[in-house]
Design an enzyme around this catalytic site. Structure first.
Site, short mmCIF file in Angstrom:
data_model
loop_
_atom_site.label_atom_id
_atom_site.label_comp_id
_atom_site.label_asym_id
_atom_site.label_seq_id
_atom_site.Cartn_x
_atom_site.Cartn_y
_atom_site.Cartn_z
N HIS A 288 48.03 43.07 70.62
CA HIS A 288 49.23 42.82 69.83
C HIS A 288 49.76 44.14 69.25
O HIS A 288 49.10 44.77 68.43
CB HIS A 288 49.03 41.82 68.70
CG HIS A 288 50.33 41.16 68.30
ND1 HIS A 288 50.79 40.00 68.87
CD2 HIS A 288 51.28 41.53 67.42
CE1 HIS A 288 51.95 39.66 68.35
NE2 HIS A 288 52.28 40.58 67.46
N HIS B 100 50.66 33.73 79.00
CA HIS B 100 50.58 32.77 77.90
C HIS B 100 51.61 31.68 78.18
O HIS B 100 52.77 31.78 77.77
CB HIS B 100 50.88 33.47 76.57
CG HIS B 100 50.65 32.61 75.37
ND1 HIS B 100 50.24 33.12 74.15
CD2 HIS B 100 50.78 31.28 75.17
CE1 HIS B 100 50.13 32.12 73.28
NE2 HIS B 100 50.47 31.00 73.87
N GLU C 61 46.10 32.83 77.97
CA GLU C 61 46.12 32.61 76.52
C GLU C 61 46.80 31.28 76.21
O GLU C 61 47.64 30.80 76.97
CB GLU C 61 46.91 33.72 75.82
CG GLU C 61 46.40 35.11 76.01
CD GLU C 61 47.28 36.13 75.31
OE1 GLU C 61 46.80 37.27 75.10
OE2 GLU C 61 48.44 35.81 74.97
#
Length: 239
Positions: A190, A43, A70
């Site tokens: 997550h 990310h 991401e």
């Protein structure tokens, strides 16, 4: 089979805290693949506090499993995706200052915006995934936007798991069932860890992929990276 994609942001955080190239982000990604991971996730945030654009370009040359990038789809992110053409682009609604992802998209309010982004990404031959809360309306909105997959934001499940895991997982099974009925692939991520991952897999056996970083890297401090990846893979085995 549900694939394990290892998010290596925390490796970059450790490197950046000292400067230099130790630990080597690219080498860790290669080792994760060698140890059994079926994907690598990054990310690259605007402030480059962990993964840098240069890391993404270096990883592009060597990652042989699924490369998942991401990010919030601003121009910087889209430029990276156009150049790298990863296997998957996962769109998150994070503002630049976010420490970590903390909410899914409102796919209804952002429908026009997401439709345009997804059209561009698909034109580049990149599989798309939208980060969403376990809300059937948001899942349906994601399908209307034209995404290939959703990624279920699993913080609420992780928080509720030790109190009542059956109640905690219920919104996720409902959302996943709706996604499957709509023809969407299903990812999740997550706060997934060695305690709660197997139960989520049992509840949603048709998940395509889980993306795990913080917990996995933390566990590797105690168990070693190779052993930890094998431990997570065992949680994803069919039971």
């Amino acid at each position: 089979m549900t694939k394990l994609s290892v998010n290596i942001n925390k490796i970059a955080t450790l490197r950046n805290s000292r400067g230099g190239n130790r630990p080597d982000v690219v080498q860790v990604a290669l080792d994760c693949e060698r140890f059994g991971a079926q994907g690598i996730t990054v990310h690259p945030r605007p402030d480059e506090r962990h993964i840098r654009r240069s890391d993404v370009l270096a990883l592009q040359k060597v990652v042989t499993t699924e490369f998942n990038i991401e990010g919030y789809p601003d121009q910087r992110y889209m430029d990276i995706i156009e150049q790298v053409r990863p296997a998957q682009a996962t769109l998150v609604p994070d503002p630049p200052t976010a420490i970590t992802s903390n909410a899914g998209w409102d796919t209804i309010k952002n429908k026009a915006f997401l439709q345009d982004i997804l059209k561009t990404l698909k034109g580049w031959g990149v599989r798309t995934s939208i980060f969403v809360d376990p809300d059937e309306d948001m899942v349906e909105g994601a399908a209307q936007c034209g995404t290939d997959r959703i990624e279920l934001y699993t913080e609420a499940y992780a928080v509720g798991y030790h109190k009542d895991r059956h109640e905690a997982v219920k919104p996720y099974t409902n959302a996943a069932y709706r996604a499957k009925a709509l023809g969407l692939g299903i990812n999740a991520g997550h706060d997934l860890d060695l305690d709660n991952l197997a139960f989520l897999k049992q509840a949603i056996p048709y998940m395509d992929e889980v993306s795990i970083g913080h917990a996995l890297i933390s566990d590797a401090l105690y168990f070693g990276l190779e052993n930890t990846i094998q431990m997570y893979l065992r949680q994803l085995e069919e039971r």
